[in-house]
Design a protein around this motif. Structure first.
Motif, short mmCIF file in Angstrom:
data_model
loop_
_atom_site.label_atom_id
_atom_site.label_comp_id
_atom_site.label_asym_id
_atom_site.label_seq_id
_atom_site.Cartn_x
_atom_site.Cartn_y
_atom_site.Cartn_z
N ALA A 52 0.82 -1.21 0.00
CA ALA A 52 0.00 0.00 0.00
C ALA A 52 0.86 1.26 0.00
N ASN A 53 2.09 1.15 0.51
CA ASN A 53 3.00 2.31 0.57
C ASN A 53 4.19 2.16 -0.38
N HIS A 54 4.05 1.32 -1.37
CA HIS A 54 5.19 0.93 -2.20
C HIS A 54 5.87 2.11 -2.87
N SER A 55 5.12 3.03 -3.45
CA SER A 55 5.73 4.14 -4.19
C SER A 55 6.53 5.05 -3.28
N ALA A 56 6.14 5.15 -2.02
CA ALA A 56 6.86 6.00 -1.08
C ALA A 56 8.12 5.33 -0.55
N PHE A 57 8.14 4.00 -0.54
CA PHE A 57 9.23 3.26 0.07
C PHE A 57 10.29 2.79 -0.93
N GLU A 58 9.96 2.73 -2.22
CA GLU A 58 10.88 2.10 -3.16
C GLU A 58 12.14 2.94 -3.39
N ASN A 59 13.23 2.25 -3.71
CA ASN A 59 14.52 2.86 -3.98
C ASN A 59 14.48 3.50 -5.37
N PRO A 60 14.61 4.84 -5.48
CA PRO A 60 14.49 5.48 -6.80
C PRO A 60 15.59 5.06 -7.78
N ASN A 61 16.73 4.61 -7.26
CA ASN A 61 17.80 4.13 -8.15
C ASN A 61 17.47 2.77 -8.73
#
Length: 234
Positions: A52-61
């Protein structure tokens, strides 16, 4: 049909680092990072929250990956893009940091190998949301539950009727675990993947196998290396 030597699959993912990009590297105090979480969830419950919070937690690299370094940033109250994290996100990050065994239990459960990060497939499998995982991840799970699908203790193949039994589509005298049922149902919901798994490869890997409504472990391994690892939904 079967292949004499199981295909060896290797990961072609770039190396995953835990580095926080410059400019988004707030000082993480030990007292904030290691502050105990007031909640304790099962790996499945945590996986649902992470999705549910994936986009906020994912590593942008490395999109689709959650690393410990980014959990440490969120535990300070900030997301990696500088926005304020919600209290739930801070609590979730702290709980994972203070329970490394939970992180380890989810790591690799969807891919079949551990790399120190949590991918969408890992979290979706841990959450029991098999409809969103990639074809490759579904084949990993098919291998995990192969012996449960096969009617005989020494059977070399799982036929489609055994798969339908596990999915609850036809009557069965056998009992199946909840994840095995879900995996069987999802595999049946992907007829093109199931067709390719059925055909597999023939003698010495030179020719295609025949379509005979069954598959073995070798065909699973063969198709794993030839299937997409992109989650079906995100």
């Amino acid at each position: 049909m079967t292949l004499l030597t199981p295909a060896q699959t290797t990961s072609h993912l770039p190396p995953i680092t835990n580095d926080v990009p410059s400019g988004n590297n707030p000082a993480v105090s030990a007292s904030t990072e290691n502050a105990p979480s007031s909640k304790t969830h099962t790996p499945q419950e945590l996986a649902v929250k992470l999705l549910a919070n994936h986009s906020a937690f994912e590593n942008p690299n490395y999109p689709d990956r959650i690393s410990n370094a980014y959990l440490k940033v969120i535990a300070t109250g900030k997301l990696v893009d500088g926005r304020d994290a919600t209290p739930e996100q801070v609590e979730l990050a702290k709980e994972l940091l203070n329970n490394p065994e939970t992180f380890d239990a989810i790591d690799g459960i969807g891919s079949g190998y551990k790399d120190g990060t949590l991918s969408w497939n890992d979290m979706a499998v841990a959450a029991g949301q098999f409809d969103s995982i990639s074809d490759r991840s579904l084949l990993v799970q098919t291998r995990v539950y192969f012996r449960e699908f096969a009617a005989g203790a020494n059977d070399q193949y799982v036929n489609f009727n055994e798969l339908r039994e596990a999915a609850g589509e036809i009557p069965s005298t056998r009992t199946f675990s909840t994840p095995a049922k879900a995996v069987a149902k999802e595999l049946l919901n992907r007829p093109e993947l199931l067709r390719k798994l059925d055909i597999g490869v023939g003698f010495l890997g030179v020719f295609s196998g025949k379509q005979d409504d069954r598959f073995d472990l070798t065909n699973i391994d063969y198709m794993r290396g030839r299937s997409s690892d992109i989650p079906r939904s995100h």
